[in-house]
Design a protein around this motif. Sequence first.
Motif, PDB file in Angstrom:
ATOM      1  N   THR A 117       0.828  -1.213   0.000  1.00  0.00           N
ATOM      2  CA  THR A 117       0.000   0.000   0.000  1.00  0.00           C
ATOM      3  C   THR A 117       0.857   1.256   0.000  1.00  0.00           C
ATOM      4  OG1 THR A 117      -1.667  -1.234   1.254  1.00  0.00           O
ATOM      5  CG2 THR A 117      -1.914   1.150   1.186  1.00  0.00           C
ATOM      6  N   SER A 118       2.034   1.183   0.638  1.00  0.00           N
ATOM      7  CA  SER A 118       2.899   2.362   0.689  1.00  0.00           C
ATOM      8  C   SER A 118       3.418   2.768  -0.684  1.00  0.00           C
ATOM      9  CB  SER A 118       4.080   2.101   1.633  1.00  0.00           C
ATOM     10  OG  SER A 118       4.914   1.080   1.118  1.00  0.00           O
ATOM     11  N   LEU A 119       3.318   1.888  -1.652  1.00  0.00           N
ATOM     12  CA  LEU A 119       3.769   2.197  -3.021  1.00  0.00           C
ATOM     13  C   LEU A 119       2.630   2.703  -3.894  1.00  0.00           C
ATOM     14  CD1 LEU A 119       6.022  -0.955  -3.574  1.00  0.00           C
ATOM     15  CD2 LEU A 119       6.720   1.304  -2.751  1.00  0.00           C
ATOM     16  N   HIS A 120       1.479   2.976  -3.305  1.00  0.00           N
ATOM     17  CA  HIS A 120       0.312   3.422  -4.060  1.00  0.00           C
ATOM     18  C   HIS A 120      -0.279   4.669  -3.405  1.00  0.00           C
ATOM     19  CE1 HIS A 120       0.660  -0.822  -5.189  1.00  0.00           C
ATOM     20  NE2 HIS A 120      -0.031  -0.542  -6.286  1.00  0.00           N
ATOM     21  N   ARG A 121      -1.078   5.363  -4.185  1.00  0.00           N
ATOM     22  CA  ARG A 121      -1.889   6.456  -3.659  1.00  0.00           C
ATOM     23  C   ARG A 121      -3.274   5.891  -3.367  1.00  0.00           C
ATOM     24  NH1 ARG A 121      -1.248   9.811  -7.420  1.00  0.00           N
ATOM     25  NH2 ARG A 121       0.355  11.120  -6.425  1.00  0.00           N
ATOM     26  N   PRO A 155     -10.541   2.303  -0.397  1.00  0.00           N
ATOM     27  CA  PRO A 155      -9.293   1.556  -0.180  1.00  0.00           C
ATOM     28  C   PRO A 155      -8.947   0.575  -1.295  1.00  0.00           C
ATOM     29  CG  PRO A 155     -11.039   0.721   1.239  1.00  0.00           C
ATOM     30  CD  PRO A 155     -11.583   1.955   0.586  1.00  0.00           C
ATOM     31  N   THR A 156      -9.903   0.220  -2.140  1.00  0.00           N
ATOM     32  CA  THR A 156      -9.615  -0.726  -3.221  1.00  0.00           C
ATOM     33  C   THR A 156      -9.103  -0.034  -4.482  1.00  0.00           C
ATOM     34  OG1 THR A 156     -11.931  -0.634  -3.923  1.00  0.00           O
ATOM     35  CG2 THR A 156     -11.310  -2.377  -2.371  1.00  0.00           C
ATOM     36  N   ASP A 157      -9.241   1.285  -4.560  1.00  0.00           N
ATOM     37  CA  ASP A 157      -8.749   2.033  -5.723  1.00  0.00           C
ATOM     38  C   ASP A 157      -7.320   2.478  -5.451  1.00  0.00           C
ATOM     39  OD1 ASP A 157     -11.243   1.683  -6.821  1.00  0.00           O
ATOM     40  OD2 ASP A 157     -11.986   3.640  -6.119  1.00  0.00           O
ATOM     41  N   MET A 158      -6.372   1.786  -6.054  1.00  0.00           N
ATOM     42  CA  MET A 158      -4.962   2.073  -5.832  1.00  0.00           C
ATOM     43  C   MET A 158      -4.321   2.605  -7.111  1.00  0.00           C
ATOM     44  SD  MET A 158      -3.584  -1.114  -3.467  1.00  0.00           S
ATOM     45  CE  MET A 158      -4.255  -1.413  -1.849  1.00  0.00           C
ATOM     46  N   GLU A 159      -3.507   3.625  -6.934  1.00  0.00           N
ATOM     47  CA  GLU A 159      -2.760   4.209  -8.047  1.00  0.00           C
ATOM     48  C   GLU A 159      -1.267   4.090  -7.747  1.00  0.00           C
ATOM     49  OE1 GLU A 159      -2.062   8.512 -10.283  1.00  0.00           O
ATOM     50  OE2 GLU A 159      -3.609   8.287  -8.736  1.00  0.00           O
ATOM     51  N   TRP A 160      -0.553   3.435  -8.645  1.00  0.00           N
ATOM     52  CA  TRP A 160       0.865   3.181  -8.426  1.00  0.00           C
ATOM     53  C   TRP A 160       1.645   4.490  -8.458  1.00  0.00           C
ATOM     54  CZ3 TRP A 160       4.029  -0.700  -6.977  1.00  0.00           C
ATOM     55  CH2 TRP A 160       5.388  -0.555  -7.224  1.00  0.00           C
ATOM     56  N   VAL A 161       2.418   4.741  -7.392  1.00  0.00           N
ATOM     57  CA  VAL A 161       3.258   5.940  -7.335  1.00  0.00           C
ATOM     58  C   VAL A 161       4.703   5.599  -7.001  1.00  0.00           C
ATOM     59  CG1 VAL A 161       1.359   7.485  -6.746  1.00  0.00           C
ATOM     60  CG2 VAL A 161       2.614   6.314  -4.912  1.00  0.00           C
ATOM     61  N   GLY A 162       5.015   4.323  -6.789  1.00  0.00           N
ATOM     62  CA  GLY A 162       6.383   3.928  -6.471  1.00  0.00           C
ATOM     63  C   GLY A 162       6.811   4.419  -5.103  1.00  0.00           C
ATOM     64  N   LEU A 163       7.960   5.059  -5.051  1.00  0.00           N
ATOM     65  CA  LEU A 163       8.511   5.547  -3.787  1.00  0.00           C
ATOM     66  C   LEU A 163       8.135   6.998  -3.510  1.00  0.00           C
ATOM     67  CD1 LEU A 163      12.111   4.009  -4.023  1.00  0.00           C
ATOM     68  CD2 LEU A 163      10.141   3.113  -2.764  1.00  0.00           C
ATOM     69  N   ASP A 164       7.104   7.480  -4.176  1.00  0.00           N
ATOM     70  CA  ASP A 164       6.727   8.881  -4.018  1.00  0.00           C
ATOM     71  C   ASP A 164       6.281   9.188  -2.589  1.00  0.00           C
ATOM     72  OD1 ASP A 164       6.108  11.538  -5.222  1.00  0.00           O
ATOM     73  OD2 ASP A 164       4.069  11.004  -4.583  1.00  0.00           O
ATOM     74  N   HIS A 218      -5.150   9.559   3.917  1.00  0.00           N
ATOM     75  CA  HIS A 218      -4.055   9.166   3.024  1.00  0.00           C
ATOM     76  C   HIS A 218      -3.458   7.842   3.527  1.00  0.00           C
ATOM     77  CE1 HIS A 218      -4.534  12.971   1.148  1.00  0.00           C
ATOM     78  NE2 HIS A 218      -3.944  13.685   2.095  1.00  0.00           N
ATOM     79  N   LEU A 219      -4.054   6.745   3.106  1.00  0.00           N
ATOM     80  CA  LEU A 219      -3.565   5.451   3.571  1.00  0.00           C
ATOM     81  C   LEU A 219      -2.183   5.137   3.012  1.00  0.00           C
ATOM     82  CD1 LEU A 219      -6.703   3.124   3.489  1.00  0.00           C
ATOM     83  CD2 LEU A 219      -5.664   4.294   5.429  1.00  0.00           C
ATOM     84  N   GLY A 220      -1.878   5.603   1.808  1.00  0.00           N
ATOM     85  CA  GLY A 220      -0.557   5.360   1.234  1.00  0.00           C
ATOM     86  C   GLY A 220       0.534   6.021   2.053  1.00  0.00           C
ATOM     87  N   ARG A 221       0.319   7.272   2.441  1.00  0.00           N
ATOM     88  CA  ARG A 221       1.312   7.965   3.270  1.00  0.00           C
ATOM     89  C   ARG A 221       1.407   7.321   4.654  1.00  0.00           C
ATOM     90  NH1 ARG A 221      -0.255  14.320   2.176  1.00  0.00           N
ATOM     91  NH2 ARG A 221      -0.328  14.210  -0.115  1.00  0.00           N
ATOM     92  N   ALA A 222       0.275   6.952   5.221  1.00  0.00           N
ATOM     93  CA  ALA A 222       0.300   6.298   6.527  1.00  0.00           C
ATOM     94  C   ALA A 222       1.078   4.989   6.471  1.00  0.00           C
ATOM     95  CB  ALA A 222      -1.127   6.057   7.012  1.00  0.00           C
ATOM     96  N   SER A 223       0.907   4.249   5.389  1.00  0.00           N
ATOM     97  CA  SER A 223       1.653   2.995   5.231  1.00  0.00           C
ATOM     98  C   SER A 223       3.144   3.267   5.088  1.00  0.00           C
ATOM     99  CB  SER A 223       1.133   2.241   4.011  1.00  0.00           C
ATOM    100  OG  SER A 223      -0.239   1.929   4.146  1.00  0.00           O
ATOM    101  N   ALA A 224       3.499   4.344   4.399  1.00  0.00           N
ATOM    102  CA  ALA A 224       4.912   4.703   4.281  1.00  0.00           C
ATOM    103  C   ALA A 224       5.496   5.075   5.636  1.00  0.00           C
ATOM    104  CB  ALA A 224       5.069   5.858   3.293  1.00  0.00           C
ATOM    105  N   ILE A 225       4.721   5.770   6.470  1.00  0.00           N
ATOM    106  CA  ILE A 225       5.191   6.104   7.820  1.00  0.00           C
ATOM    107  C   ILE A 225       5.373   4.835   8.646  1.00  0.00           C
ATOM    108  CG2 ILE A 225       4.627   7.350   9.930  1.00  0.00           C
ATOM    109  CD1 ILE A 225       2.949   9.248   8.185  1.00  0.00           C
TER     110      ILE A 225
END
Length: 339
Positions: free
Chosen positions: A77-81, A87-96, A306-313
């Motif tokens: 999830t941390s690699l997606h927006r 939560p099922t709509d994921m957009e690939w952003v890599g390491l952004d 922002h679940l993607g940012r939370a996952s990155a944290i």
Amino acid sequence: MRPFTPQTASPAGTGDAVPDSPSKEPPQEPRESARGKAWRSRRYRWDIKYSPYGFVAPFFVFFAAFGVFPLLYTGWTSLHRVSLTAPTDMEWVGLDNFTRLLEDEFFWNALRNTFTIGIISTVPQLLMALGIAHLLNYRLRASGFFRVAILTPYATSVAAATLVFVLLFGRDYGMINWLLESVGFGKVDWQSGTLSSQIAVSSIVIWRWTGYNALIYLAAMQAVPNDLYESAALDGATRWQQFIHVTIPSLRPTILFTVVVSTIGATQLFGEPLLFGGAGGQKGGASHQFQTLGLYLYEQGWFNFHLGRASAIAWTMFLLLLVIAAVNLLIVRRLRKSQ
């Protein structure tokens, strides 16, 4: 000449001989076939070989379901927006998401606050625990009562303890400010200041975990041989010198363990600052003055969606814990080489 064979007299005057009674042999069990023996032997070998795995399998099943899978899914999830609303709509952003954290001042503020609160809470906590354990190591009256009493704060819930400390550190009617005014100091707004709020949050952590670490130190002290203390006493060492030169060196592995565990706990600090902040506790104060990494993760995921940012944290915190574990391993290896 034919030999004479005596015959048994017939009963009741009859001339017929009574035949001998047949011998009674015990019934024989049917012999087990070779195929049955082979099957029993094979089943026994399987039991010896695979039963231990069956006993530990439930742990690995639950660990995979509630430990490994969430960790891997969070990393994905941390690699997606991703938004909390979809939560099922994921957009690939890599390491952004990770690169944005490096540019986010609130992330660095939370990291700095986590480090500061960790230092303020860990160092006094372990020093006090070491002193309490040293006192309890001597023969005291009602020592069992004191050992149970120092563990009581650990058994208290985080919510109850924090709410009590919120009342103690109240600006207008708190007992701490009342004591400060009684000795000539002014009132302190504990929640508004940066250092004051961090000291207040750290005091909750110190109160809850000092007794727990004291019991760990006490168990390690009781394993130290008495011969070392007797030898030090014969050499003229005082109790303080025995504590410094005998007790502390013997407790090095235990002290290192408590330092690592306390550091990990400080990195994951969440409940105390959240409840101490009140309604806007996820911000860690009006100026984010005591917002930790756990609160920053909570704010990004459940308030900003922002679940993607939370996952990155979350994964950043996980990498920090790996660094702490690596440092711990290096220190342990050096201690073993020095010994």
